[in-house]
Design an enzyme around this catalytic site. Structure first.
Site, short mmCIF file in Angstrom:
data_model
loop_
_atom_site.label_atom_id
_atom_site.label_comp_id
_atom_site.label_asym_id
_atom_site.label_seq_id
_atom_site.Cartn_x
_atom_site.Cartn_y
_atom_site.Cartn_z
N TYR A 145 43.44 58.14 27.62
CA TYR A 145 44.53 59.30 27.75
C TYR A 145 45.80 58.44 27.23
CZ TYR A 145 44.96 57.44 32.67
OH TYR A 145 45.20 56.77 33.81
N CYS A 146 46.72 58.87 26.52
CA CYS A 146 48.06 58.60 26.00
C CYS A 146 47.57 57.31 25.19
CB CYS A 146 49.08 57.93 27.21
SG CYS A 146 50.56 57.87 26.67
N PRO A 147 46.73 57.33 24.14
CA PRO A 147 46.35 56.23 23.27
C PRO A 147 47.72 55.83 22.46
CG PRO A 147 45.62 58.25 22.34
CD PRO A 147 46.35 58.61 23.78
N LYS A 158 40.40 50.20 28.62
CA LYS A 158 41.99 50.10 28.66
C LYS A 158 42.27 50.24 30.37
CE LYS A 158 45.90 53.30 27.64
NZ LYS A 158 46.30 54.33 26.84
#
Length: 276
Positions: A145-147, A158
């Site tokens: 998420y939120c790459p 991550k």
């Protein structure tokens, strides 16, 4: 290149243990206030740390999802508060196992390149965990998420994401560190949010296809028990070694005057989400 982390003074504002009643909306008001103050030369470089309980922070693009209200209702049913931040990026999870660090720098006359801000935060995290024989990489982790190009990962998983906020010659480089808990479980909530808020409809903006298995906490990745206090100790030790003067200090008078205005702006931006 001059080391951004090396500052004549580092002031620390630690809000990591304020508790459940400290809202994320307040946090973003604090960072804008600090940007304006540090940028104006009214305060030295400042590190602010903060923890929020059961909060999903959306990005501006997330508010354009076709079925946003359905997604927000799901998150609220799961016990999350939902807010929209004023810096870049997409949805992230904040809870008691996630430490947020904001480094606020004054922008020099020549300016600070955006990548230099990211590199400074990456370097800080590498130094904080230099005693572990792991490689902390900075590259986009697809499926997270939120790459972004400065996702921090170990072994392809991550554990942190970095964003920036620039305001009135002040720069806030912000990172969320998943210290403990399950990174994949956090990602599952964001995946379901997008499933409900998008419902398969085509959109101009490309939202991430979340793969929970590519996300983890530092505790999971390092194979050791890790608390917020442990990480705070590492952070403070590193900042102390990178300044001639290192101290903990509250907002000064100039900042106390600015804070209500900046808080009000972010609060107004969140009125629509609060009503859902």
């Amino acid at each position: 290149m001059e080391d951004l982390l090396r500052q004549a003074e580092w002031r620390v504002i630690d809000q990591s243990a304020v508790g459940r009643h400290f809202q994320a909306v307040q946090s973003f008001g604090f960072d804008d206030t600090l940007c304006a103050s540090v940028g104006a030369g009214k305060a030295p470089a400042t590190a602010r740390t903060w923890v929020h309980y059961n909060t999903i922070v959306l990005g501006i693009q997330d508010t354009k999802l076709p079925f946003l209200e359905d997604g927000v209702h799901y998150l609220k049913d799961m016990g999350y508060q939902v807010i929209v931040r004023n810096s870049g990026g997409l949805a992230v999870v904040l809870d008691e196992g996630v430490l947020n660090i904001s480094l606020i720098f004054p922008e020099a006359e020549k300016g600070i390149d955006i990548n230099r801000g990211y590199e400074a935060m990456w370097a800080l995290i590498q130094r904080m965990f230099a005693d572990f024989s792991v490689q902390i990489e900075a590259r986009e982790i697809v499926g997270s998420y939120c790459p972004g190009s400065y996702d921090l990962s170990i072994g392809g998983k991550k554990f942190a994401g970095i964003s920036q906020r620039r305001l009135r010659k002040g720069i806030a480089v912000q990172i969320y560190l998943c210290v403990n808990g399950s990174g994949s479980k956090r990602a599952e909530h964001i995946r379901e949010f997008y499933n409900r808020a998008k419902q398969g409809q085509e959109t101009k903006f490309i939202y991430p296809e979340i793969v929970p298995e590519v996300m983890a906490s530092l505790e999971e990745l390092l194979g050791t028990t890790l608390t917020i206090a442990d990480v705070m100790f590492r952070l403070l030790n590193e900042l102390k070694h990178n300044s001639s003067r290192f101290y903990a200090g509250p907002l000064n008078e100039y900042e106390l005057e600015l804070l209500p205005g900046y808080y009000q702006r972010i609060a107004e931006r969140n009125e629509k989400i609060a009503d859902m």
